[in-house]
Enzyme design. Structure first.
Site, PDB file in Angstrom:
ATOM      1  N   TYR A 172      -0.439   1.475  -9.992  1.00 35.23           N
ATOM      2  CA  TYR A 172      -1.635   2.181  -9.523  1.00 35.23           C
ATOM      3  C   TYR A 172      -1.804   3.512 -10.248  1.00 35.23           C
ATOM      4  O   TYR A 172      -2.688   4.292  -9.919  1.00 35.23           O
ATOM      5  CB  TYR A 172      -1.548   2.433  -8.020  1.00 35.23           C
ATOM      6  CG  TYR A 172      -1.414   1.169  -7.209  1.00 35.23           C
ATOM      7  CD1 TYR A 172      -2.390   0.187  -7.270  1.00 35.23           C
ATOM      8  CD2 TYR A 172      -0.314   0.958  -6.392  1.00 35.23           C
ATOM      9  CE1 TYR A 172      -2.267  -0.988  -6.545  1.00 35.23           C
ATOM     10  CE2 TYR A 172      -0.190  -0.210  -5.655  1.00 35.23           C
ATOM     11  CZ  TYR A 172      -1.165  -1.167  -5.731  1.00 35.23           C
ATOM     12  OH  TYR A 172      -1.046  -2.319  -5.007  1.00 35.23           O
ATOM     13  N   ASP A 186      -6.816  -4.701  -7.259  1.00 34.04           N
ATOM     14  CA  ASP A 186      -6.729  -3.649  -6.255  1.00 34.04           C
ATOM     15  C   ASP A 186      -6.847  -2.290  -6.930  1.00 34.04           C
ATOM     16  O   ASP A 186      -6.007  -1.925  -7.754  1.00 34.04           O
ATOM     17  CB  ASP A 186      -5.387  -3.765  -5.517  1.00 34.04           C
ATOM     18  CG  ASP A 186      -5.228  -2.737  -4.404  1.00 34.04           C
ATOM     19  OD1 ASP A 186      -6.181  -1.987  -4.129  1.00 34.04           O
ATOM     20  OD2 ASP A 186      -4.135  -2.710  -3.790  1.00 34.04           O
ATOM     21  N   HIS A 207      -6.864   0.547  -5.143  1.00 34.87           N
ATOM     22  CA  HIS A 207      -6.008   1.401  -4.315  1.00 34.87           C
ATOM     23  C   HIS A 207      -6.597   2.788  -4.100  1.00 34.87           C
ATOM     24  O   HIS A 207      -5.886   3.791  -4.111  1.00 34.87           O
ATOM     25  CB  HIS A 207      -4.596   1.507  -4.905  1.00 34.87           C
ATOM     26  CG  HIS A 207      -3.518   1.526  -3.872  1.00 34.87           C
ATOM     27  ND1 HIS A 207      -3.045   2.689  -3.306  1.00 34.87           N
ATOM     28  CD2 HIS A 207      -2.832   0.531  -3.281  1.00 34.87           C
ATOM     29  CE1 HIS A 207      -2.117   2.420  -2.431  1.00 34.87           C
ATOM     30  NE2 HIS A 207      -1.959   1.103  -2.394  1.00 34.87           N
ATOM     31  N   ARG A 228      -9.092  -6.576   5.360  1.00 36.22           N
ATOM     32  CA  ARG A 228      -7.716  -6.564   4.853  1.00 36.22           C
ATOM     33  C   ARG A 228      -6.788  -5.743   5.732  1.00 36.22           C
ATOM     34  O   ARG A 228      -5.844  -5.134   5.236  1.00 36.22           O
ATOM     35  CB  ARG A 228      -7.725  -5.953   3.447  1.00 36.22           C
ATOM     36  CG  ARG A 228      -8.250  -6.855   2.378  1.00 36.22           C
ATOM     37  CD  ARG A 228      -7.160  -7.699   1.776  1.00 36.22           C
ATOM     38  NE  ARG A 228      -6.154  -6.903   1.120  1.00 36.22           N
ATOM     39  CZ  ARG A 228      -4.840  -7.102   1.250  1.00 36.22           C
ATOM     40  NH1 ARG A 228      -4.363  -8.046   2.025  1.00 36.22           N
ATOM     41  NH2 ARG A 228      -3.987  -6.336   0.599  1.00 36.22           N
ATOM     42  N   ASP A 239       6.803  -4.521   1.827  1.00 38.75           N
ATOM     43  CA  ASP A 239       7.403  -3.676   2.847  1.00 38.75           C
ATOM     44  C   ASP A 239       6.963  -4.055   4.263  1.00 38.75           C
ATOM     45  O   ASP A 239       7.228  -3.336   5.218  1.00 38.75           O
ATOM     46  CB  ASP A 239       7.124  -2.189   2.578  1.00 38.75           C
ATOM     47  CG  ASP A 239       5.651  -1.881   2.349  1.00 38.75           C
ATOM     48  OD1 ASP A 239       4.828  -2.797   2.475  1.00 38.75           O
ATOM     49  OD2 ASP A 239       5.335  -0.717   2.027  1.00 38.75           O
TER      50      ASP A 239
END
Length: 317
Positions: A73, A121, A123, A194, A227
């Site tokens: 990112y 993505d 982000h 999402r 995670d």
């Protein structure tokens, strides 16, 4: 933090209810809408060729939905005009981001063809006006969805993006309460919701959210990063198998040790996530084995380093 605590209790109660009933949680919801949940996984690399090679490898393994990212990112400070003694870490150049990502996506699409679904993505790194431009520029590549082009505080810009292009938009992993998603859904400003199930309060509110989204033609793609524990992925799967407006599920490959600690971890094969059909969430925790792997405090740094602009200022979030 409070929502995460509530989520743990909510998911545990559904698990207990399913185990006492002798049914998988999706049966408590009314049964399956599908046999397995299609998943997407991540292809990352330092340059377009590396991303394409990794995406092609995933396709060979049976995946048909691939999220393509280049340089994570952020990126390095190399080539940027930075102040003397600028801090180490990841850097983000909004001007070069768009052209670089378009080159990468074009390369992947050109070599993998139109039969593979691509996702990307942002982000939340782009300023709103740059996000509008990028959503327009990426439209010809027909992404399955473009994720998080805006931060939640910039939700008002989604209407502008919608007016400019037909790129499918996904949003929500940073949402915490209904005020953040209701307008996006009822005004049909996004195509895919999402949210992180354990961030909004668990399975119960997520199921209600899915039904709201279905009314307005919005599909689900619950947040499923590495995670999130296997328990969280199992909870996602119960919703995926039942929800009629399911879109896609983010998935990761858990290692052998993790699967031993969490017997019943959902299996991913041939590009899909499968339930084992066991009662409740279909998963358990081997606490004795888990105790052998205590949490390790990590020095500052790693995957979530601060990302900075060339002048050293931090990029949100």
């Amino acid at each position: 933090v409070l929502n995460n605590a509530i989520s743990g209790i909510d998911e545990a109660l559904w698990d207990i209810k399913g185990k006492r009933a002798g049914m998988p949680v999706y049966q408590l919801f009314g049964g399956k809408s599908r046999e397995a949940a299609a998943v997407y996984v991540h292809a990352e690399g330092a340059d377009p060729g590396e991303v394409t090679d990794r995406a092609a490898s995933l396709v060979e393994q049976g995946y048909r939905y691939v999220r393509v990212q280049m340089g994570g990112y952020g990126g390095s400070a190399a080539g940027l005009h930075t102040p003397k003694d600028a801090a180490d870490g990841n850097y983000f150049d909004p001007r070069s981001y768009g052209p670089a990502m378009l080159e990468m996506i074009s390369d992947v699409r050109g070599k993998l063809g139109g039969g593979i679904e691509l996702l990307h993505d942002v982000h939340e790194r782009l300023a709103p006006i740059d996000a509008v431009r990028f959503a327009k520029d990426v439209e010809p590549y027909r992404l399955f969805f473009l994720e998080d082009i805006l931060a939640p505080e910039d939700n008002g810009w989604f209407a502008t993006v919608r007016q400019q292009c037909a790129t499918p938009l996904a949003m929500g992993e940073l949402f915490n309460n209904p005020h953040e998603w209701i307008g996006s859904i009822t005004d049909r400003l996004i195509d895919v919701i999402r949210v992180h199930v354990s961030q909004i309060g668990g399975i119960t509110p997520a199921r209600n959210l899915a039904m709201l989204a279905d009314t307005f033609g919005v599909r689900t793609a619950w947040h499923g990063p590495g995670d999130t524990s296997p328990v969280g992925h199992a909870a996602n799967l119960m919703l995926d198998l039942n929800t009629s407006n399911f879109g896609i599920q983010e998935a990761v490959a858990f290692g052998e040790r993790t699967r031993e600690v969490f017997p019943g971890t959902p299996e991913v094969r041939d590009g899909m996530m499968w339930s084992n059909g066991e009662p409740g969430l279909g998963i358990d925790i081997n606490e004795e084995l888990a105790a052998r792997f205590p949490f390790q405090e990590r020095a500052y740094g790693g995957a979530w380093d601060t990302v900075r602009r060339a002048d050293g200022g931090m990029v949100k979030p």
